[in-house]
Scaffold this active site. Structure first.
Site, PDB file in Angstrom:
ATOM      1  N   GLY A  45      -5.710  10.759   7.551  1.00 54.68           N
ATOM      2  CA  GLY A  45      -4.671  11.339   8.383  1.00 54.68           C
ATOM      3  C   GLY A  45      -3.353  11.370   7.639  1.00 54.68           C
ATOM      4  O   GLY A  45      -3.144  10.600   6.698  1.00 54.68           O
ATOM      5  N   GLN A  81       5.670  11.743   6.354  1.00 53.88           N
ATOM      6  CA  GLN A  81       5.161  11.048   5.159  1.00 53.88           C
ATOM      7  C   GLN A  81       5.363  11.867   3.881  1.00 53.88           C
ATOM      8  O   GLN A  81       5.283  11.327   2.776  1.00 53.88           O
ATOM      9  CB  GLN A  81       3.677  10.716   5.312  1.00 53.88           C
ATOM     10  CG  GLN A  81       3.426   9.648   6.356  1.00 53.88           C
ATOM     11  CD  GLN A  81       1.965   9.261   6.390  1.00 53.88           C
ATOM     12  OE1 GLN A  81       1.171   9.930   7.027  1.00 53.88           O
ATOM     13  NE2 GLN A  81       1.603   8.208   5.682  1.00 53.88           N
ATOM     14  N   CYS A 121      -2.069   2.408   5.548  1.00 49.75           N
ATOM     15  CA  CYS A 121      -1.208   3.584   5.636  1.00 49.75           C
ATOM     16  C   CYS A 121      -0.825   4.009   4.228  1.00 49.75           C
ATOM     17  O   CYS A 121      -0.471   3.169   3.403  1.00 49.75           O
ATOM     18  CB  CYS A 121       0.047   3.230   6.442  1.00 49.75           C
ATOM     19  SG  CYS A 121       1.200   4.601   6.579  1.00 49.75           S
ATOM     20  N   LEU A 122      -0.907   5.322   3.973  1.00 49.11           N
ATOM     21  CA  LEU A 122      -0.564   5.826   2.644  1.00 49.11           C
ATOM     22  C   LEU A 122       0.903   5.562   2.300  1.00 49.11           C
ATOM     23  O   LEU A 122       1.271   5.549   1.135  1.00 49.11           O
ATOM     24  CB  LEU A 122      -0.848   7.333   2.560  1.00 49.11           C
ATOM     25  CG  LEU A 122      -2.327   7.736   2.722  1.00 49.11           C
ATOM     26  CD1 LEU A 122      -2.460   9.245   2.839  1.00 49.11           C
ATOM     27  CD2 LEU A 122      -3.166   7.197   1.582  1.00 49.11           C
ATOM     28  N   HIS A 173      -1.992   6.291  15.206  1.00 51.04           N
ATOM     29  CA  HIS A 173      -1.289   6.013  13.950  1.00 51.04           C
ATOM     30  C   HIS A 173      -0.405   7.203  13.554  1.00 51.04           C
ATOM     31  O   HIS A 173       0.770   7.031  13.209  1.00 51.04           O
ATOM     32  CB  HIS A 173      -2.337   5.721  12.865  1.00 51.04           C
ATOM     33  CG  HIS A 173      -1.770   5.333  11.538  1.00 51.04           C
ATOM     34  ND1 HIS A 173      -1.851   4.047  11.035  1.00 51.04           N
ATOM     35  CD2 HIS A 173      -1.103   6.057  10.607  1.00 51.04           C
ATOM     36  CE1 HIS A 173      -1.253   4.016   9.847  1.00 51.04           C
ATOM     37  NE2 HIS A 173      -0.796   5.223   9.563  1.00 51.04           N
ATOM     38  N   GLU A 174      -0.973   8.421  13.639  1.00 52.07           N
ATOM     39  CA  GLU A 174      -0.211   9.599  13.199  1.00 52.07           C
ATOM     40  C   GLU A 174       0.893   9.967  14.191  1.00 52.07           C
ATOM     41  O   GLU A 174       1.976  10.375  13.783  1.00 52.07           O
ATOM     42  CB  GLU A 174      -1.142  10.795  12.949  1.00 52.07           C
ATOM     43  CG  GLU A 174      -2.250  10.559  11.916  1.00 52.07           C
ATOM     44  CD  GLU A 174      -1.777   9.944  10.608  1.00 52.07           C
ATOM     45  OE1 GLU A 174      -0.619  10.185  10.211  1.00 52.07           O
ATOM     46  OE2 GLU A 174      -2.556   9.201   9.985  1.00 52.07           O
ATOM     47  N   HIS A 222       3.785   7.874  13.597  1.00 56.03           N
ATOM     48  CA  HIS A 222       4.597   8.342  12.459  1.00 56.03           C
ATOM     49  C   HIS A 222       5.676   9.326  12.909  1.00 56.03           C
ATOM     50  O   HIS A 222       6.821   9.236  12.462  1.00 56.03           O
ATOM     51  CB  HIS A 222       3.723   9.041  11.416  1.00 56.03           C
ATOM     52  CG  HIS A 222       3.178   8.124  10.358  1.00 56.03           C
ATOM     53  ND1 HIS A 222       3.971   7.326   9.572  1.00 56.03           N
ATOM     54  CD2 HIS A 222       1.903   7.897   9.944  1.00 56.03           C
ATOM     55  CE1 HIS A 222       3.216   6.647   8.718  1.00 56.03           C
ATOM     56  NE2 HIS A 222       1.945   6.962   8.931  1.00 56.03           N
TER      57      HIS A 222
HETATM   58 ZN    ZN Z   1       0.337   6.049   8.052  1.00 52.81          ZN
END
Ligand code: ZN
Length: 173
Positions: A46, A51, A93-94, A135-136, A139
């Site tokens: 995702g 991000q 998380c990236l 999660h997204e 963000h």
């Molecule tokens: Zn994330």
């Protein structure tokens, strides 16, 4: 299409709410395509627009990471219609490479938003897909999994992350 660089914890764009998409124009379509490519390249399941330093309410999710095109979800201005249950699983998380945490999430969610044609789409997600939606959408509300941990775990992790931000060192050991 292009792979964009993923911003890390501490960048202001990750810690503030993003703006809704108003017009679905060429730049928005290009943004979504770049997000998909960036997610696959990472690789991740995702990605949210903040991000890649774009403060807009856009998310992409693909639990198959490109293996099954039918699983790709691209959603503009997503919002929850329903949430139910509770689950706790480790998330990464990236934008917080090298760390994980286990926030409490609903087991099942219903999410609505717009597709790239401006049509309303409704998705139901359970288990991992429910966690990915949460999660997204977090963000685009300016929240990271770190913010959802218990105060003790959150403070401990934030201290470690502060050092990473200070040193600008995100190499994973
Ligand atoms: Zn994330």
């Amino acid at each position: 299409m292009a792979i964009r660089s993923i911003v890390k914890y501490g960048e202001p764009v990750l810690h503030a709410p993003s703006e809704p998409v108003k017009n679905i124009d060429g730049p928005i379509v290009a943004l979504v395509n770049d997000m998909v490519e960036t997610m696959y390249a990472a690789p991740g399941i995702g990605l949210a627009a903040p991000q890649i330093a774009v403060p807009l309410r856009v998310i992409v999710i693909d639990l198959s990471v490109g293996e099954d095109k039918g699983q790709l979800i691209r959603l503009l201005n997503p919002e929850f219609v329903e949430k139910e249950g509770e689950q706790t699983h480790e998330e990464g998380c990236l934008s917080v490479p090298g760390y994980g945490g286990s926030p409490v999430r609903p087991t099942r969610v219903t999410v609505k938003g717009l597709d790239l044609e401006g049509k309303e789409r409704v998705y139901e997600g359970k288990d991992l897909l429910a966690r990915a939606f949460c999660h997204e959408i977090d963000h685009i509300d300016g929240l990271l999994f770190v913010d959802r941990l218990s105060p003790l775990k959150r403070d401990l992790l934030k201290r470690k992350l502060k050092k990473r931000v200070r040193d600008q060192d995100w190499e994973i050991e």
